[in-house]
Design a protein around this motif. Sequence first.
Motif, short mmCIF file in Angstrom:
data_model
loop_
_atom_site.label_atom_id
_atom_site.label_comp_id
_atom_site.label_asym_id
_atom_site.label_seq_id
_atom_site.Cartn_x
_atom_site.Cartn_y
_atom_site.Cartn_z
N VAL A 163 4.26 13.96 1.95
CA VAL A 163 3.59 12.67 1.70
C VAL A 163 2.17 12.64 2.29
O VAL A 163 1.24 12.15 1.63
N PRO A 164 1.94 13.20 3.49
CA PRO A 164 0.57 13.13 4.03
C PRO A 164 -0.44 14.01 3.29
O PRO A 164 -1.63 13.82 3.44
N HIS A 165 0.05 14.98 2.50
CA HIS A 165 -0.85 16.04 2.02
C HIS A 165 -1.02 16.13 0.51
O HIS A 165 -1.82 16.92 0.03
N MET A 166 -0.23 15.43 -0.27
CA MET A 166 -0.32 15.58 -1.72
C MET A 166 0.12 14.29 -2.43
O MET A 166 0.73 13.43 -1.79
N ARG A 167 -0.22 14.19 -3.71
CA ARG A 167 0.19 12.98 -4.43
C ARG A 167 1.70 13.03 -4.68
O ARG A 167 2.22 14.02 -5.19
N ILE A 168 2.36 11.96 -4.32
CA ILE A 168 3.82 11.89 -4.46
C ILE A 168 4.15 10.77 -5.42
O ILE A 168 3.61 9.67 -5.32
N ASP A 169 5.08 11.06 -6.32
CA ASP A 169 5.50 10.05 -7.28
C ASP A 169 7.04 10.08 -7.30
O ASP A 169 7.65 11.00 -7.85
N VAL A 170 7.63 9.07 -6.68
CA VAL A 170 9.11 9.09 -6.56
C VAL A 170 9.78 9.01 -7.93
O VAL A 170 10.90 9.51 -8.11
N LYS A 171 9.08 8.40 -8.88
CA LYS A 171 9.67 8.28 -10.22
C LYS A 171 9.69 9.65 -10.90
O LYS A 171 10.64 10.01 -11.58
N ARG A 172 8.60 10.38 -10.71
CA ARG A 172 8.54 11.71 -11.34
C ARG A 172 9.54 12.66 -10.69
O ARG A 172 10.21 13.44 -11.37
N THR A 212 0.84 -1.21 0.00
CA THR A 212 0.00 0.00 0.00
C THR A 212 0.87 1.26 0.00
O THR A 212 0.60 2.22 -0.73
N LEU A 213 1.92 1.25 0.82
CA LEU A 213 2.79 2.43 0.86
C LEU A 213 3.50 2.62 -0.47
O LEU A 213 3.71 3.74 -0.93
N ALA A 214 3.84 1.49 -1.10
CA ALA A 214 4.49 1.58 -2.42
C ALA A 214 3.54 2.26 -3.41
O ALA A 214 3.94 3.13 -4.19
N ARG A 215 2.26 1.88 -3.32
CA ARG A 215 1.25 2.48 -4.22
C ARG A 215 1.12 3.98 -3.93
O ARG A 215 0.98 4.80 -4.84
N LEU A 216 1.19 4.33 -2.66
CA LEU A 216 1.03 5.74 -2.26
C LEU A 216 2.06 6.64 -2.93
O LEU A 216 1.77 7.78 -3.29
N ILE A 217 3.28 6.14 -3.11
CA ILE A 217 4.35 7.01 -3.64
C ILE A 217 4.87 6.52 -4.99
O ILE A 217 5.93 6.95 -5.45
N ASN A 218 4.16 5.58 -5.59
CA ASN A 218 4.54 5.00 -6.89
C ASN A 218 5.93 4.35 -6.88
O ASN A 218 6.77 4.61 -7.74
N ALA A 219 6.15 3.50 -5.88
CA ALA A 219 7.40 2.73 -5.80
C ALA A 219 7.08 1.25 -5.91
O ALA A 219 5.90 0.87 -6.04
N LYS A 220 8.10 0.42 -5.88
CA LYS A 220 7.86 -1.03 -5.81
C LYS A 220 7.81 -1.42 -4.33
O LYS A 220 8.55 -0.83 -3.52
N PRO A 221 7.04 -2.44 -3.96
CA PRO A 221 6.99 -2.84 -2.55
C PRO A 221 8.39 -3.09 -1.97
O PRO A 221 8.66 -2.69 -0.83
N GLY A 222 9.27 -3.68 -2.75
CA GLY A 222 10.62 -3.98 -2.26
C GLY A 222 11.46 -2.74 -2.01
O GLY A 222 12.58 -2.83 -1.49
N GLU A 223 10.94 -1.58 -2.40
CA GLU A 223 11.69 -0.33 -2.18
C GLU A 223 11.24 0.39 -0.91
O GLU A 223 11.74 1.48 -0.60
N ILE A 224 10.31 -0.21 -0.18
CA ILE A 224 9.79 0.41 1.05
C ILE A 224 10.42 -0.29 2.26
O ILE A 224 10.23 -1.49 2.48
N VAL A 225 11.14 0.49 3.06
CA VAL A 225 11.75 -0.03 4.28
C VAL A 225 11.01 0.58 5.47
O VAL A 225 10.84 1.81 5.53
N PHE A 226 10.56 -0.27 6.40
CA PHE A 226 9.89 0.27 7.59
C PHE A 226 10.91 0.69 8.63
O PHE A 226 11.85 -0.05 8.94
N VAL A 227 10.70 1.91 9.14
CA VAL A 227 11.58 2.47 10.18
C VAL A 227 10.66 3.06 11.26
O VAL A 227 9.45 2.91 11.17
#
Length: 405
Positions: free
Chosen positions: A195-204, A69-84
Amino acid sequence: MLNVQAVRRDFPFIRPGRVYLDSASTSLTPEPVLAKMLEYYREYRANVGRGVYTSSRRATEEFEAARKTLARLINAKPGEIVFVRNTSEAMNLVASGLGLRSGDKVVTTIQEHHSNYIIWLREKARKRIDLRVIGADASGDLNLPDMQREIEKGAKLVSVTHVSNVLGVKNPVEEIGKICRENGALLLIDGAQSVPHMRIDVKRIGCDFLAFSGHKMCGPTGVGALYIREDLQGDLEPLCIGGGSIEDVGVDYYTLRGGPYRFEAGTPAIAEVIGIGAAAEYLMDIGMENIEAHEADLTREILEGIQGDRRVKVYGSLDSGRRNGIISFNVDGMDPHDVAIALESAAGIMVRSGHHCALPLMKEVLKIGSGSVRASLYLYNTKSEVRTFVETISKISESAKGSTA
Ligand SMILES: Cc1ncc(COP(=O)(O)O)c(C=O)c1O
């Protein structure tokens, strides 16, 4: 369009007599997120990634679903999301994990939150990195030509906030990303206030790292995420190693797993990860564009309302199109903490006052060592709350005039 009354019913903290205008510090949490976390504790309370029994498998599935879900939120791949734990830990991971050496150039800015500033001062003290701090003017414009020059002369990393937590101004991260790519510099974006307030696209944006916190996006405290571009993960040293992050261990060797697991040693904040996933779903269901438009509307109303008062000084650009819902200001002759106290006692309005963890900006650019008052908006705030805020500020400023006359 966002149905703000329906949204408000989801937030148990909201009730008559409370006007919460401190979401830049931490947001409120809606029932669906609370219910999702409680469901974990009640229905399938088990560790992740280990057991083969049903509850453990379910916990692992829900945990990994949150990553997707977080990957979808910022247009990343799931494997690119690290929980901290939060944005601060995410950026510490990058600062310490890059293996910076003496002379490596890191470019940051005077606008940064301490969490994206002192990590570089520490690397400067420890490793003698070449740290360059790009200036900004009082309206919030970064000195982009200066930044471009520094990057062109060779920078290893540029670390910049997407939205200033004091001025609310959105920085041109796509333009910065382009300059970084053209010159082989890595780019870390502090997305705590974007991230909480607008559409984010890490690729863009074209960034290599993006850090954000759950507690500022309707999620729980104690969890955040770091996007790390897939091909960079193997080169980054984890902050912490241990169970869950290893591929193999012998008496005198160990090898780390690939992917995000390399950075996630030990039992994670399971309920919180499931909660941040639920929060991202909640925000996406409402629509990031709708949230941004709603906040822009309220911001315009606040700016128009308080700008008219000559005793109120608003910091940052007054162009509501360039900022999100963070408004820092001072009332002439009043300490910011006294204004915050007066707002709560007069109308139950909760705001932040002080230096907002951005002392370099406060001291060097805004020249207000004693800080400011900061009102910050989110999807659950209403026009009526904004009007109450503007009217109360006007009364406070009027009474300050009386006492200093
Ligand atoms: C721009 C910015 N960066 C970083 C942080 C640190 O976030 P956290 O406290 O969740 O680590 C904040 C918190 O206010 C922030 O506003």
